[in-house]
Design a protein around this motif. Structure first.
Motif, mmCIF file in Angstrom:
data_model
loop_
_atom_site.group_PDB
_atom_site.id
_atom_site.type_symbol
_atom_site.label_atom_id
_atom_site.label_comp_id
_atom_site.label_asym_id
_atom_site.label_seq_id
_atom_site.Cartn_x
_atom_site.Cartn_y
_atom_site.Cartn_z
ATOM 1 N N THR A 158 38.369 68.982 -7.792
ATOM 2 C CA THR A 158 39.391 69.514 -8.696
ATOM 3 C C THR A 158 38.965 69.334 -10.145
ATOM 4 O O THR A 158 38.809 68.209 -10.620
ATOM 5 C CB THR A 158 40.743 68.807 -8.478
ATOM 6 N N ALA A 159 38.744 70.454 -10.828
ATOM 7 C CA ALA A 159 38.492 70.426 -12.266
ATOM 8 C C ALA A 159 39.780 70.825 -12.982
ATOM 9 O O ALA A 159 40.674 71.439 -12.392
ATOM 10 C CB ALA A 159 37.357 71.378 -12.625
ATOM 11 N N VAL A 160 39.879 70.478 -14.246
ATOM 12 C CA VAL A 160 41.108 70.743 -14.993
ATOM 13 C C VAL A 160 40.799 71.586 -16.221
ATOM 14 O O VAL A 160 39.944 71.217 -17.030
ATOM 15 C CB VAL A 160 41.792 69.430 -15.428
ATOM 16 N N PHE A 161 41.507 72.704 -16.338
ATOM 17 C CA PHE A 161 41.373 73.558 -17.518
ATOM 18 C C PHE A 161 42.726 73.646 -18.202
ATOM 19 O O PHE A 161 43.756 73.817 -17.546
ATOM 20 C CB PHE A 161 40.901 74.955 -17.136
ATOM 21 N N ALA A 162 42.714 73.550 -19.510
ATOM 22 C CA ALA A 162 43.945 73.675 -20.291
ATOM 23 C C ALA A 162 43.755 74.746 -21.349
ATOM 24 O O ALA A 162 42.887 74.620 -22.217
ATOM 25 C CB ALA A 162 44.315 72.347 -20.941
ATOM 26 N N ALA A 163 44.538 75.817 -21.249
ATOM 27 C CA ALA A 163 44.544 76.858 -22.266
ATOM 28 C C ALA A 163 45.572 76.512 -23.338
ATOM 29 O O ALA A 163 46.403 75.613 -23.161
ATOM 30 C CB ALA A 163 44.870 78.206 -21.636
ATOM 31 N N THR A 164 45.522 77.228 -24.431
ATOM 32 C CA THR A 164 46.460 76.971 -25.520
ATOM 33 C C THR A 164 47.898 77.082 -25.043
ATOM 34 O O THR A 164 48.760 76.273 -25.403
ATOM 35 C CB THR A 164 46.208 77.955 -26.669
#
Length: 226
Positions: A161-167
């Motif tokens: 599980t990788a984590v991406f956070a957009a604006t």
């Protein structure tokens, strides 16, 4: 804390064998969304390890503070001072959280330059949680086709599980990570899943420190006997 120290250690209560997690963050501004995500992941991982009965020490390496030293190390092949200490902490860690902003659908140049100066065996079998920040959700694909292969090449034990956070994730989440925000944003749940996966690997790992590059080198007496 001494501002010249390459890391910002936070120690959590110790009940059993302590674990050290090094957070590498490549945000270019202060404050940055990249550092905010890194702190959230570190806090969640610490909670999971403490729940399992482990003491936790979090060390944060802000690559922005070492930008000039990283470039010098690329040119000379030698890392000194605070940068050398940061690399030593990284290689001796029980687990790593690596967070980069994404530019033009890939990791930042600062992040890649830091990875480039690491020894090729520095992260072998190291549990690593990958995360990134970007402007829009479409950038999230870069985690799997760009960032993950980089650490797979280094033979790290990358959690699924990788984590991406957009604006927009920060706008929905409010930046708090409290349960009240979970209906508005999937980010807190994803952080928790990734932290649990990393904590499991960190807790199970036997850490013998960095590999001895001279372990297989015959002694001088062996050479004479041969």
């Amino acid at each position: 804390m001494n501002p010249t120290n390459p890391t910002n250690p936070t120690t959590h209560p110790t009940t059993h064998e302590a674990r050290t997690v090094v957070v590498v963050t490549a945000g270019l501004s202060q404050p940055s969304q990249t550092r905010l995500l890194a702190d959230r992941l570190a806090a969640a991982t610490a909670r999971e390890l403490e729940r399992d009965g482990h003491g936790v020490q979090i060390e944060v390496v802000e690559l922005r503070e070492h930008a000039h030293a990283i470039m010098d190390a690329m040119l000379t092949g030698f890392a000194g001072g605070n940068l050398a200490r940061a690399i030593d902490e990284l290689t001796r860690a029980d687990g790593v959280i690596a967070v980069t902003p994404l530019f033009t659908t890939t990791y930042s140049g600062l992040f890649k330059s830091f990875v480039d100066i690491l020894d090729k065996d520095a992260l072998t079998n190291m549990p690593v949680l990958l995360a990134a920040t970007g402007g829009t959700p479409r950038h999230s694909l870069a985690l799997d086709y760009s960032v993950r292969p980089l650490f797979t090449y280094l033979r790290a034990d990358v959690v699924p599980t990788a984590v991406f956070a957009a604006t927009d994730d920060w706008a929905k989440d409010g930046g708090t990570g409290h349960d009240t925000d979970r209906d508005a944003s999937p980010l807190p749940d994803r952080i928790d899943r990734a932290a649990r996966a990393l904590a499991d690997r960190v807790a199970a790992r036997r850490n013998d420190g960095p590999a001895d590059p001279f372990a297989t080198t015959p002694s001088f007496l062996d050479l004479l006997d041969g």
